[in-house]
Design an enzyme around this catalytic site. Structure first.
Site, PDB file in Angstrom:
ATOM      1  CG  ASP A  66      -0.479  -0.441   2.673  1.00 35.71           C
ATOM      2  OD1 ASP A  66       0.735  -0.095   2.354  1.00 35.71           O
ATOM      3  OD2 ASP A  66      -0.931  -0.931   3.516  1.00 35.71           O
ATOM      4  CG  ASP A 135      -9.276  -0.642  11.905  1.00 35.86           C
ATOM      5  OD1 ASP A 135      -8.504  -1.868  11.032  1.00 35.86           O
ATOM      6  OD2 ASP A 135      -9.137   0.633  10.731  1.00 35.86           O
ATOM      7  CG  HIS A 137      -5.771  -1.587   8.181  1.00 37.95           C
ATOM      8  ND1 HIS A 137      -5.737  -0.583   9.269  1.00 37.95           N
ATOM      9  CD2 HIS A 137      -4.750  -1.973   8.154  1.00 37.95           C
ATOM     10  CE1 HIS A 137      -4.818  -0.172   9.085  1.00 37.95           C
ATOM     11  NE2 HIS A 137      -3.403  -1.280   9.130  1.00 37.95           N
ATOM     12  CD  GLU A 142      -8.974   1.506   7.709  1.00 40.88           C
ATOM     13  OE1 GLU A 142      -8.970   0.687   8.136  1.00 40.88           O
ATOM     14  OE2 GLU A 142      -8.044   2.215   7.613  1.00 40.88           O
TER      15      GLU A 142
HETATM   16  C1  GLP Z   1      -0.123  -0.098   8.404  1.00 44.33           C
HETATM   17  C2  GLP Z   1      -0.400  -0.497   7.588  1.00 44.33           C
HETATM   18  C3  GLP Z   1      -0.323  -2.596   7.336  1.00 44.33           C
HETATM   19  C4  GLP Z   1       0.071  -2.532   8.787  1.00 44.33           C
HETATM   20  C5  GLP Z   1      -0.597  -1.776   9.673  1.00 44.33           C
HETATM   21  C6  GLP Z   1      -0.109  -2.492  11.559  1.00 44.33           C
HETATM   22  O1  GLP Z   1      -0.829   0.902   8.696  1.00 44.33           O
HETATM   23  N1  GLP Z   1      -0.488   0.020   6.196  1.00 44.33           N
HETATM   24  O2  GLP Z   1      -0.067  -2.966   6.193  1.00 44.33           O
HETATM   25  O3  GLP Z   1       0.064  -4.029   8.526  1.00 44.33           O
HETATM   26  O4  GLP Z   1      -0.815  -0.972  10.153  1.00 44.33           O
HETATM   27  O5  GLP Z   1       0.721  -1.657  11.606  1.00 44.33           O
HETATM   28  P1  GLP Z   1       1.890  -2.133  12.511  1.00 44.33           P
HETATM   29  O6  GLP Z   1       2.421  -3.242  12.125  1.00 44.33           O
HETATM   30  O7  GLP Z   1       3.054  -0.314  12.783  1.00 44.33           O
HETATM   31  O8  GLP Z   1       1.227  -1.861  13.917  1.00 44.33           O
END
Ligand code: GLP
Length: 260
Positions: A66, A135, A137, A142
């Site tokens: 992403d 949440d 995702h 989302e």
């Molecule tokens: C972000 C990314 C995701 C990631 C998630 C968790 O917003 N777009 O790809 O897996 O949120 O992030 P983290 O690993 O820092 O908790």
């Protein structure tokens, strides 16, 4: 779906083992890369193996999940820059072999379609690393994302923007509102999904992912349809799993010859 509940350092080694085995078997493998804090230990372990035992990425391809829309090319939180800085620049991996959706394209819809084509032309993703949002995702899909969705433009929830504000000097107003993300249908086509989650704040999302009903309300639940999923979680992230004892016991009794 296999759930492994172990300390974070051990999980990083397990994930790195899978990726190393894949690269040794097929040096031109296609790896799906995630940003965020969850995969960082895996990247550090792979960098170590590259430096100490010659693990090579020279022939591999990489696709990130992403990207934020509208961040300038040199912005440190642009995911292209994040993945370069944290992982790719420390390896023998030519930068042009690692791609991400183009969040600064003039035509974002066309950029999404082009990205789908690139993944397809590369033969699809062999191993996809994933984190999970609080949440539920995965990538930036989302709640409410179609379970069959493809790479597209999404709006981030307030919760995600609040969670990610830590990367933007704690200022939610600096976190972009829009992003491009591989869809749930796109991610589901990867041949092996490895999701990492750590900490109590991920516990509800992990519970829903593994044990909840499949629903766009918790987008990661789409992974229940996938034939090869590995969920790597520490005790805190596993703390709301109803069948945690069963997952622990299953992993403890796992035959040596059976990999992840
Ligand atoms: C972000 C990314 C995701 C990631 C998630 C968790 O917003 N777009 O790809 O897996 O949120 O992030 P983290 O690993 O820092 O908790």
């Amino acid at each position: 779906m296999e759930v492994v509940i172990r300390p974070a350092d051990e999980l990083a080694v397990l994930a790195a083992d899978v990726i190393e085995a894949q690269l040794r078997k097929a040096p031109n493998s296609v790896l799906g890369l995630a940003t965020g804090s969850s995969p960082l230990r895996v990247y550090q372990e792979l960098i170590r193996r590259h430096q100490e035992s010659g693990l090579s990425f020279a022939r591999a391809r990489g696709f990130t999940l992403d990207e934020y829309v509208g961040l300038p090319a040199d912005h440190p939180q642009r995911y292209r820059n994040v993945i370069a800085e944290e992982f790719v620049d420390h390896l023998d991996w030519p930068a042009e072999q690692v791609q991400g959706p183009d969040g600064s394209a003039a035509d974002l819809t066309a950029a999404c379609a082009a990205y789908e084509q690139e993944i397809k032309a590369a033969g699809g993703v062999d191993i996809q690393l994933l984190g999970i949002g609080t949440d539920g995702h995965i990538a930036f899909n989302e709640p409410g994302s179609s379970l069959a969705s493809r790479t597209r433009i999404k709006s981030l929830t307030r919760q995600t923007r609040r969670d990610n504000a830590r990367f933007f000097d704690g200022e939610i107003s600096r976190v972009p509102v829009h992003c491009l993300t591989q869809g749930l249908g796109t991610i589901s086509e990867a041949r092996h999904l490895i999701l990492l989650a750590f900490g109590e704040e991920k516990a509800e999302a992990v519970h829903q992912l593994v044990e909840g009903p499949v629903s766009a309300r918790w987008p990661a639940t789409v992974m229940q349809f996938h034939p090869h999923v590995t969920v790597l979680v520490d005790d805190a992230a596993a703390s709301r799993l109803e069948l945690a004892d069963y997952y622990r016991q299953t992993y403890a009794c796992k035959p040596e010859w059976q990999g992840l």
